[in-house]
Enzyme design. Sequence first.
Site, PDB file in Angstrom:
ATOM      1  N   GLY A  10       0.936  -1.183   0.140  1.00 52.81           N
ATOM      2  CA  GLY A  10      -0.277   0.119  -0.161  1.00 52.81           C
ATOM      3  C   GLY A  10       1.142   1.290   0.188  1.00 52.81           C
ATOM      4  N   ALA A  11       1.554   1.187  -0.690  1.00 57.89           N
ATOM      5  CA  ALA A  11       2.979   2.452  -0.643  1.00 57.89           C
ATOM      6  C   ALA A  11       2.365   3.201  -1.730  1.00 57.89           C
ATOM      7  CB  ALA A  11       4.408   2.161  -0.552  1.00 57.89           C
ATOM      8  N   GLY A  14      -0.995   7.577   0.647  1.00 58.33           N
ATOM      9  CA  GLY A  14      -1.635   8.146   1.721  1.00 58.33           C
ATOM     10  C   GLY A  14       0.001   7.794   2.568  1.00 58.33           C
ATOM     11  N   GLY A  16       1.367   4.668   3.160  1.00 57.69           N
ATOM     12  CA  GLY A  16       2.439   3.464   2.731  1.00 57.69           C
ATOM     13  C   GLY A  16       2.826   4.723   2.067  1.00 57.69           C
ATOM     14  N   SER A 138      -6.069  -0.159  13.705  1.00 57.50           N
ATOM     15  CA  SER A 138      -6.705   1.262  13.216  1.00 57.50           C
ATOM     16  C   SER A 138      -7.486   0.750  14.753  1.00 57.50           C
ATOM     17  CB  SER A 138      -8.297   0.989  12.263  1.00 57.50           C
ATOM     18  OG  SER A 138      -9.070   2.226  12.331  1.00 57.50           O
ATOM     19  N   TYR A 168     -15.390  -3.784   9.344  1.00 57.31           N
ATOM     20  CA  TYR A 168     -14.153  -3.331   8.708  1.00 57.31           C
ATOM     21  C   TYR A 168     -13.134  -3.297   9.957  1.00 57.31           C
ATOM     22  CZ  TYR A 168     -10.330   0.239   8.330  1.00 57.31           C
ATOM     23  OH  TYR A 168      -8.860   0.653   8.149  1.00 57.31           O
TER      24      TYR A 168
END
Length: 288
Positions: A10-11, A14, A16, A138, A168
Amino acid sequence: MDRPVAVITGATSGLGRIAAFELARRGYRIATVARSRSKAQALVADLKTVTDEPVDVFHADLGLLSDARRAGEEIAARYPRLDVLVNNAGLHAFAQRITTEGLAEMTAVNYLGPFVLTEALTAKLGASAPARIVNVASEAAQHAKTIIPAKDLRRTEPYTRRESMPLYGRTKLMTIMWTQELARRLDVDEVTVNCCDPGFNATGLGRDLPGSAVLQRVLNTLRVGDPRKGAGIIVRLATDPAFAGTTGGYFSARDARPLQCPEPGRDPRVQRELWDATTALLAAHSAG
């Protein structure tokens, strides 16, 4: 290869992306697992402004267990050592979507895919001691009021946008539980594994939420949900000598404050139950 290697999922956007830049500035060779080829190319081009090291991209959809396993095997084969693994990629889906492997996409992307990727890289990390794993959880984990591992891992029934938050949150609770169980299974002198609550970040808005792009621009203008704070705790857990001997922790972006795993996932027996249910599911998928 004399520079340490950090793999970040996920880089391409955001938290990442910010973490990748910071790790590159600190001398790490960056590798990323990405689904979008165009976003990955943009990341590679931009990282060239802060590092002369090659930036490696492993194309995979972490929502598919077969892709996550293949990416892990490719990464393990590419590098003689691996110093840091950051499982950052995540998804808040506001409606149910089922992967081609028959799993809920949000559960697969947020928990099962990272589990499989990490499993494929554990031996390499151990051989590269001392190494670190950082899992991004989270505060939404607090919204999960129940967890029945064997059932929740396989749930695929439809849900509404309002019902999506506890679901989630459950995937993020699973992340914390998995982190703490994995820590008990790894030699702390070889590999540490910790997770973090990066706080509210404007870049974390669900891509499925109507109007999220406009809302994100407004929040950015108002400097609400600054993603640099969330990326900061990721980088600290990955590099700060103060965390060298710490494992199984859950930390807040606010001054790296230690947090407890929310109930109902705090009991080590339930965490072990999740681990066993996960490995059983993965074994069934491999056999199928």
